[in-house]
Enzyme design. Sequence first.
Site, PDB file in Angstrom:
ATOM      1  N   GLU A 134      36.822  31.284  34.473  1.00 49.96           N
ATOM      2  CA  GLU A 134      36.761  32.750  34.490  1.00 49.96           C
ATOM      3  C   GLU A 134      36.124  33.307  33.217  1.00 49.96           C
ATOM      4  OE1 GLU A 134      36.956  34.042  37.171  1.00 49.96           O
ATOM      5  OE2 GLU A 134      38.957  34.474  37.924  1.00 49.96           O
ATOM      6  N   THR A 187      32.413  41.990  35.856  1.00 53.20           N
ATOM      7  CA  THR A 187      33.827  42.044  35.463  1.00 53.20           C
ATOM      8  C   THR A 187      33.932  42.321  33.966  1.00 53.20           C
ATOM      9  OG1 THR A 187      34.407  40.525  37.239  1.00 53.20           O
ATOM     10  CG2 THR A 187      36.008  40.751  35.473  1.00 53.20           C
TER      11      THR A 187
HETATM   12  N1  HSE Z   1      42.609  41.147  36.730  1.00 54.24           N
HETATM   13  C1  HSE Z   1      41.198  41.052  36.603  1.00 54.24           C
HETATM   14  C2  HSE Z   1      40.637  42.408  36.230  1.00 54.24           C
HETATM   15  C3  HSE Z   1      40.623  40.599  37.909  1.00 54.24           C
HETATM   16  O1  HSE Z   1      41.095  43.397  36.796  1.00 54.24           O
HETATM   17  O2  HSE Z   1      39.764  42.482  35.367  1.00 54.24           O
HETATM   18  C4  HSE Z   1      39.150  40.373  37.844  1.00 54.24           C
HETATM   19  O3  HSE Z   1      38.735  39.899  39.101  1.00 54.24           O
END
Ligand code: HSE
Length: 317
Positions: A134, A187
């Site tokens: 990630e 992200t």
């Molecule tokens: N919890 C993470 C965010 C998930 O909200 O940034 C990313 O897929």
Amino acid sequence: LKKEILAVEAVAPATSANLGAGFDVFGVALTSPRDRVYVEKMDSERIEISVEGEGSDLIPTKPDLNTAGIVARELLATTGRNVGLHIDIRKGVGPGSGLGSSAASSSACALALNVLLQARLSTKELIEYAALGEMASAGTPHADNVAAAILGGFTVVVSRRPLDVVSLRMPPHVGFAIVLPDITYTTKEARTVIPRRVCLSKFVQNLGRAAAFVAGIASEDISLMGRGMMDVVVEPERERLIPGLNDVRKAGLRAGAAGVAISGSGPSVIALVDKSKVDGMQVAKAMRDAFETAGVRARYMCSEPGPGGRVTKCITG
Ligand code: HSE
């Protein structure tokens, strides 16, 4: 004579993280779509990556930039194995969708390599390695998507260090209506808008909502789960990345959704539906229409809580 394992294939599902107030903590595995990762030993000591399928042109194939490549590099280093690997990724989960695309690839890769390298990793260790993947997309090894992608069902990251994760079955009749707007951001970008400080009243509101969501699961009360799908800390900041979000939320609720939230870091939006009462497709279409009214093209789909990833093929020679 024991045969050598030459190649392993694994699959891992799309996931939706956060589900409202459970930022970086809640995740759910979806029945579809999913990624398939095939890892084969090679004679050279290199890692090579090929990617096909949904959004594959957006995915780097350099091992240090690729979520599965990072998992492979770390696992090779830990196990001290000097083998080359060819990693073939078939994307079902589109990158940048908010449906755990990188988690699906990194989880499937960790599952496949665990068997290929005979690493005998525990489930927690698999989640740790997959979370390292990630880093490539989010810049932080958050574990909410990978926990769900490996364990399946609904997952709670109780603690990140040391990792403590639980998985719960969602009640029968839980369904999800999902709308995927044609909006692009990463992200990493979506994490830069997160507030660094949280005021106590918002903290209390989120705590109540998150507790309600889990209480709803425990008591099989989908309406209570839906009331828990509200986040006053992160979502208001991310709202500006998703034009029309407020109207989409209202449209989903009007069409019968129990709750609506940004899926992961977005831009997709997920609605919780009680399938015994509401047609998920109608909810999804209503949310799609609201996006289109706001001038944003969008696709939609329905899904359900599903199992975690698994090894699907093991080739020996
Ligand atoms: N919890 C993470 C965010 C998930 O909200 O940034 C990313 O897929």
